[in-house]
Write a protein that holds these residues in place. Sequence first.
Motif, mmCIF file in Angstrom:
data_model
loop_
_atom_site.group_PDB
_atom_site.id
_atom_site.type_symbol
_atom_site.label_atom_id
_atom_site.label_comp_id
_atom_site.label_asym_id
_atom_site.label_seq_id
_atom_site.Cartn_x
_atom_site.Cartn_y
_atom_site.Cartn_z
ATOM 1 N N UNK A 11 32.497 40.346 29.050
ATOM 2 C CA UNK A 11 33.308 39.083 28.443
ATOM 3 C C UNK A 11 32.464 38.226 27.675
ATOM 4 N N UNK A 12 31.347 37.806 28.286
ATOM 5 C CA UNK A 12 30.380 36.935 27.967
ATOM 6 C C UNK A 12 29.878 37.208 26.545
ATOM 7 N N UNK A 13 29.664 38.751 26.464
ATOM 8 C CA UNK A 13 28.939 38.875 25.150
ATOM 9 C C UNK A 13 29.969 39.133 24.140
ATOM 10 N N UNK A 14 30.985 39.907 24.388
ATOM 11 C CA UNK A 14 32.125 40.182 23.410
ATOM 12 C C UNK A 14 33.554 40.410 24.108
ATOM 13 N N UNK A 15 33.990 39.161 24.271
ATOM 14 C CA UNK A 15 35.312 39.013 25.148
ATOM 15 C C UNK A 15 36.388 39.946 24.244
ATOM 16 N N UNK A 71 49.065 39.728 28.550
ATOM 17 C CA UNK A 71 47.592 39.464 28.938
ATOM 18 C C UNK A 71 47.046 39.409 27.512
ATOM 19 N N UNK A 72 47.461 39.677 26.437
ATOM 20 C CA UNK A 72 46.740 39.408 25.116
ATOM 21 C C UNK A 72 47.116 37.923 24.907
ATOM 22 N N UNK A 126 37.291 36.981 34.486
ATOM 23 C CA UNK A 126 38.114 36.814 33.136
ATOM 24 C C UNK A 126 39.048 37.674 32.737
ATOM 25 N N UNK A 127 39.694 38.723 33.897
ATOM 26 C CA UNK A 127 40.511 39.693 33.554
ATOM 27 C C UNK A 127 41.867 39.228 33.116
ATOM 28 N N UNK A 137 44.122 45.218 34.345
ATOM 29 C CA UNK A 137 43.772 46.079 35.275
ATOM 30 C C UNK A 137 45.229 46.446 36.114
ATOM 31 N N UNK A 138 45.180 47.543 36.496
ATOM 32 C CA UNK A 138 46.246 48.128 37.435
ATOM 33 C C UNK A 138 45.375 48.678 38.404
ATOM 34 N N UNK A 139 45.905 48.277 39.633
ATOM 35 C CA UNK A 139 45.029 48.901 41.160
ATOM 36 C C UNK A 139 46.242 49.097 41.939
#
Length: 189
Positions: A67-71, A114-115, A93-94, A76-78
């Motif tokens: 996320x720091x390089x290319x966000x 989410x988007x 940053x999920x 996430x489903x858990x």
Amino acid sequence: MLNVLLIESDLDNTLLENSIKDIGYQCLKIKYGPAVLALIKDITPDALIFNLDTPSKKLLADLKALNDQSPLPVIMFVNDTTTDIINQVIKADISAFIVDGLQGNRINTIINVAIARFKHQQALKYALEEACVKLEDRKQIDRAKAILIKTQNFTEHEAYHTLRKLAMDRNITLGEMAKNVVAMSELFK
């Protein structure tokens, strides 16, 4: 059309994949494993969706680095989680973290939220970075003015206008010109 990379621990489960395709998104499904992050970088999807029992601390750390390089938006489903994992999810940053709530009729809404959240977070990060740059420029300008006042006996107004004219003559920003003046004064100390 949105390109979604679906990463699941159980490839036999097709509920999420079918729901994504029913919405009209393009979906590539892969099994979760150690090479996932390399695949993400190669595939460059528009969004990532994970369907896992419990995310590992390593995965969350890797997602933070990604996320720091290319966000990108990460959903996430858990099935199970702990407070420690939730804290790491926030740091990574999920965009959406859904515990034990995989239902086909909710997938479209979850992806859209989410988007939208991801875009909002990116806008906030950009605004913060921009504000930090402006603040740093302002500090440099004040330092450069102080140097000109001290060394050239300028008034504050004269120092500012001199900096501005020098910046315009060199076709650089006022902040860059101020950094140059500060650097030059430190050279002559």
